[in-house]
Motif scaffolding. Structure first.
Motif, PDB file in Angstrom:
ATOM      1  N   ASN A  27      29.064  -5.845 -19.895  1.00 28.50           N
ATOM      2  CA  ASN A  27      29.588  -7.083 -19.341  1.00 28.50           C
ATOM      3  C   ASN A  27      28.530  -8.184 -19.360  1.00 28.50           C
ATOM      4  O   ASN A  27      28.104  -8.667 -18.319  1.00 28.50           O
ATOM      5  CB  ASN A  27      30.096  -6.848 -17.922  1.00 28.50           C
ATOM      6  CG  ASN A  27      31.277  -5.901 -17.893  1.00 28.50           C
ATOM      7  OD1 ASN A  27      32.111  -5.928 -18.789  1.00 28.50           O
ATOM      8  ND2 ASN A  27      31.333  -5.062 -16.877  1.00 28.50           N
ATOM      9  N   ILE A  28      28.145  -8.587 -20.552  1.00 28.19           N
ATOM     10  CA  ILE A  28      27.095  -9.581 -20.730  1.00 28.19           C
ATOM     11  C   ILE A  28      27.691 -10.967 -20.794  1.00 28.19           C
ATOM     12  O   ILE A  28      28.615 -11.207 -21.576  1.00 28.19           O
ATOM     13  CB  ILE A  28      26.297  -9.298 -22.022  1.00 28.19           C
ATOM     14  CG1 ILE A  28      25.659  -7.913 -21.947  1.00 28.19           C
ATOM     15  CG2 ILE A  28      25.225 -10.371 -22.216  1.00 28.19           C
ATOM     16  CD1 ILE A  28      25.080  -7.461 -23.272  1.00 28.19           C
ATOM     17  N   PHE A  29      27.144 -11.878 -19.972  1.00 29.31           N
ATOM     18  CA  PHE A  29      27.572 -13.270 -20.051  1.00 29.31           C
ATOM     19  C   PHE A  29      26.640 -14.040 -20.980  1.00 29.31           C
ATOM     20  O   PHE A  29      27.083 -14.767 -21.856  1.00 29.31           O
ATOM     21  CB  PHE A  29      27.584 -13.904 -18.660  1.00 29.31           C
ATOM     22  CG  PHE A  29      27.982 -15.341 -18.662  1.00 29.31           C
ATOM     23  CD1 PHE A  29      27.050 -16.338 -18.406  1.00 29.31           C
ATOM     24  CD2 PHE A  29      29.278 -15.722 -18.951  1.00 29.31           C
ATOM     25  CE1 PHE A  29      27.404 -17.678 -18.423  1.00 29.31           C
ATOM     26  CE2 PHE A  29      29.652 -17.062 -18.977  1.00 29.31           C
ATOM     27  CZ  PHE A  29      28.716 -18.028 -18.703  1.00 29.31           C
ATOM     28  N   SER A  30      25.335 -13.862 -20.772  1.00 27.55           N
ATOM     29  CA  SER A  30      24.355 -14.476 -21.667  1.00 27.55           C
ATOM     30  C   SER A  30      23.046 -13.728 -21.572  1.00 27.55           C
ATOM     31  O   SER A  30      22.717 -13.163 -20.530  1.00 27.55           O
ATOM     32  CB  SER A  30      24.145 -15.951 -21.338  1.00 27.55           C
ATOM     33  OG  SER A  30      23.486 -16.101 -20.095  1.00 27.55           O
ATOM     34  N   ASN A  32      18.966 -14.241 -22.087  1.00 24.05           N
ATOM     35  CA  ASN A  32      17.869 -15.188 -22.255  1.00 24.05           C
ATOM     36  C   ASN A  32      16.740 -14.533 -23.032  1.00 24.05           C
ATOM     37  O   ASN A  32      16.665 -14.608 -24.233  1.00 24.05           O
ATOM     38  CB  ASN A  32      17.412 -15.707 -20.894  1.00 24.05           C
ATOM     39  CG  ASN A  32      18.506 -16.469 -20.180  1.00 24.05           C
ATOM     40  OD1 ASN A  32      19.393 -17.045 -20.805  1.00 24.05           O
ATOM     41  ND2 ASN A  32      18.479 -16.452 -18.869  1.00 24.05           N
ATOM     42  N   ARG A  53      15.906 -16.982 -26.299  1.00 21.67           N
ATOM     43  CA  ARG A  53      17.157 -17.149 -27.015  1.00 21.67           C
ATOM     44  C   ARG A  53      16.989 -18.115 -28.189  1.00 21.67           C
ATOM     45  O   ARG A  53      17.603 -17.940 -29.235  1.00 21.67           O
ATOM     46  CB  ARG A  53      18.251 -17.652 -26.070  1.00 21.67           C
ATOM     47  CG  ARG A  53      19.616 -17.741 -26.727  1.00 21.67           C
ATOM     48  CD  ARG A  53      20.715 -18.047 -25.729  1.00 21.67           C
ATOM     49  NE  ARG A  53      22.013 -18.050 -26.366  1.00 21.67           N
ATOM     50  CZ  ARG A  53      22.707 -16.949 -26.628  1.00 21.67           C
ATOM     51  NH1 ARG A  53      22.247 -15.776 -26.279  1.00 21.67           N
ATOM     52  NH2 ARG A  53      23.897 -17.040 -27.227  1.00 21.67           N
ATOM     53  N   ASN A  76      23.648  -9.344 -30.014  1.00 25.07           N
ATOM     54  CA  ASN A  76      22.883  -8.926 -28.823  1.00 25.07           C
ATOM     55  C   ASN A  76      21.847  -7.867 -29.185  1.00 25.07           C
ATOM     56  O   ASN A  76      21.711  -6.843 -28.493  1.00 25.07           O
ATOM     57  CB  ASN A  76      23.835  -8.391 -27.739  1.00 25.07           C
ATOM     58  CG  ASN A  76      24.663  -9.489 -27.100  1.00 25.07           C
ATOM     59  OD1 ASN A  76      24.305 -10.659 -27.133  1.00 25.07           O
ATOM     60  ND2 ASN A  76      25.789  -9.113 -26.529  1.00 25.07           N
ATOM     61  N   TRP A 100      22.199 -12.813 -17.805  1.00 23.03           N
ATOM     62  CA  TRP A 100      23.254 -12.823 -16.803  1.00 23.03           C
ATOM     63  C   TRP A 100      24.422 -11.970 -17.277  1.00 23.03           C
ATOM     64  O   TRP A 100      24.801 -11.999 -18.441  1.00 23.03           O
ATOM     65  CB  TRP A 100      23.752 -14.247 -16.569  1.00 23.03           C
ATOM     66  CG  TRP A 100      22.691 -15.125 -15.977  1.00 23.03           C
ATOM     67  CD1 TRP A 100      21.839 -15.943 -16.641  1.00 23.03           C
ATOM     68  CD2 TRP A 100      22.378 -15.253 -14.594  1.00 23.03           C
ATOM     69  NE1 TRP A 100      20.998 -16.560 -15.759  1.00 23.03           N
ATOM     70  CE2 TRP A 100      21.301 -16.166 -14.498  1.00 23.03           C
ATOM     71  CE3 TRP A 100      22.885 -14.687 -13.434  1.00 23.03           C
ATOM     72  CZ2 TRP A 100      20.743 -16.514 -13.274  1.00 23.03           C
ATOM     73  CZ3 TRP A 100      22.322 -15.052 -12.222  1.00 23.03           C
ATOM     74  CH2 TRP A 100      21.268 -15.953 -12.152  1.00 23.03           C
ATOM     75  N   THR A 101      24.977 -11.213 -16.355  1.00 19.84           N
ATOM     76  CA  THR A 101      26.252 -10.549 -16.584  1.00 19.84           C
ATOM     77  C   THR A 101      27.336 -11.383 -15.916  1.00 19.84           C
ATOM     78  O   THR A 101      27.050 -12.414 -15.304  1.00 19.84           O
ATOM     79  CB  THR A 101      26.276  -9.134 -15.995  1.00 19.84           C
ATOM     80  OG1 THR A 101      26.286  -9.234 -14.567  1.00 19.84           O
ATOM     81  CG2 THR A 101      25.068  -8.331 -16.445  1.00 19.84           C
ATOM     82  N   VAL A 102      28.549 -10.924 -16.004  1.00 25.01           N
ATOM     83  CA  VAL A 102      29.653 -11.669 -15.382  1.00 25.01           C
ATOM     84  C   VAL A 102      29.612 -11.582 -13.868  1.00 25.01           C
ATOM     85  O   VAL A 102      30.321 -12.324 -13.175  1.00 25.01           O
ATOM     86  CB  VAL A 102      31.009 -11.160 -15.905  1.00 25.01           C
ATOM     87  CG1 VAL A 102      31.129 -11.451 -17.395  1.00 25.01           C
ATOM     88  CG2 VAL A 102      31.172  -9.676 -15.624  1.00 25.01           C
ATOM     89  N   VAL A 103      28.762 -10.698 -13.319  1.00 23.63           N
ATOM     90  CA  VAL A 103      28.704 -10.536 -11.866  1.00 23.63           C
ATOM     91  C   VAL A 103      27.347 -10.888 -11.276  1.00 23.63           C
ATOM     92  O   VAL A 103      27.186 -10.911 -10.056  1.00 23.63           O
ATOM     93  CB  VAL A 103      29.097  -9.109 -11.437  1.00 23.63           C
ATOM     94  CG1 VAL A 103      30.546  -8.842 -11.777  1.00 23.63           C
ATOM     95  CG2 VAL A 103      28.178  -8.070 -12.070  1.00 23.63           C
TER      96      VAL A 103
END
Length: 119
Positions: A27-30, A32, A53, A76, A100-103
């Motif tokens: 669950n990767i959002f971004s 760095n 990044r 990724n 960052w993950t989604v959580v």
């Protein structure tokens, strides 16, 4: 669930080359920074190289000119090309990913891959 899968370690003779890969999934959002650390027997874990990044790279003095870190943001994935390997490069190499993950915040480590440089 976050997962880092490393590959590419092994036994190589002095002067040889290896390429390590690390793929991040979950669950990767971004992402760095991505980096490689290593830990030799009886020593502390140390930074080998990391990359932002945008592609800005930082290297330990001991590997400058011999190792190259790169990444594929679409996959990724981070790589470590290791050339002119020396016996003192022998260690377990760990992938690290921060972002960052989604959580929430992400700071994940791979399981490690053993690199042995020996004749």
């Amino acid at each position: 669930q976050m997962q880092l899968v490393e590959s590419g370690g092994g036994l190589v003779q002095p002067g040889g080359s290896l390429r390590l890969s690390c793929v991040a999934s979950g669950n990767i959002f971004s992402i760095n920074a991505m980096g490689w650390y290593r830990q030799a027997p009886g020593k502390q874990r140390e930074l080998v190289a990391d990359i932002t990044r945008g592609g800005g790279a930082n290297y330990a003095d001991t590997v400058k000119g011999r190792f190259t870190i790169s990444r594929d943001n679409a996959k990724n994935t981070v790589y470590l090309q290791m050339n002119s390997l020396k016996p003192e490069d022998t260690a377990v190499y760990y992938c690290n990913v921060r972002g960052w993950t989604v959580v929430g915040a992400l700071d994940a480590w791979g399981q490690g891959t053993l690199v042995t440089v020996s004749s």
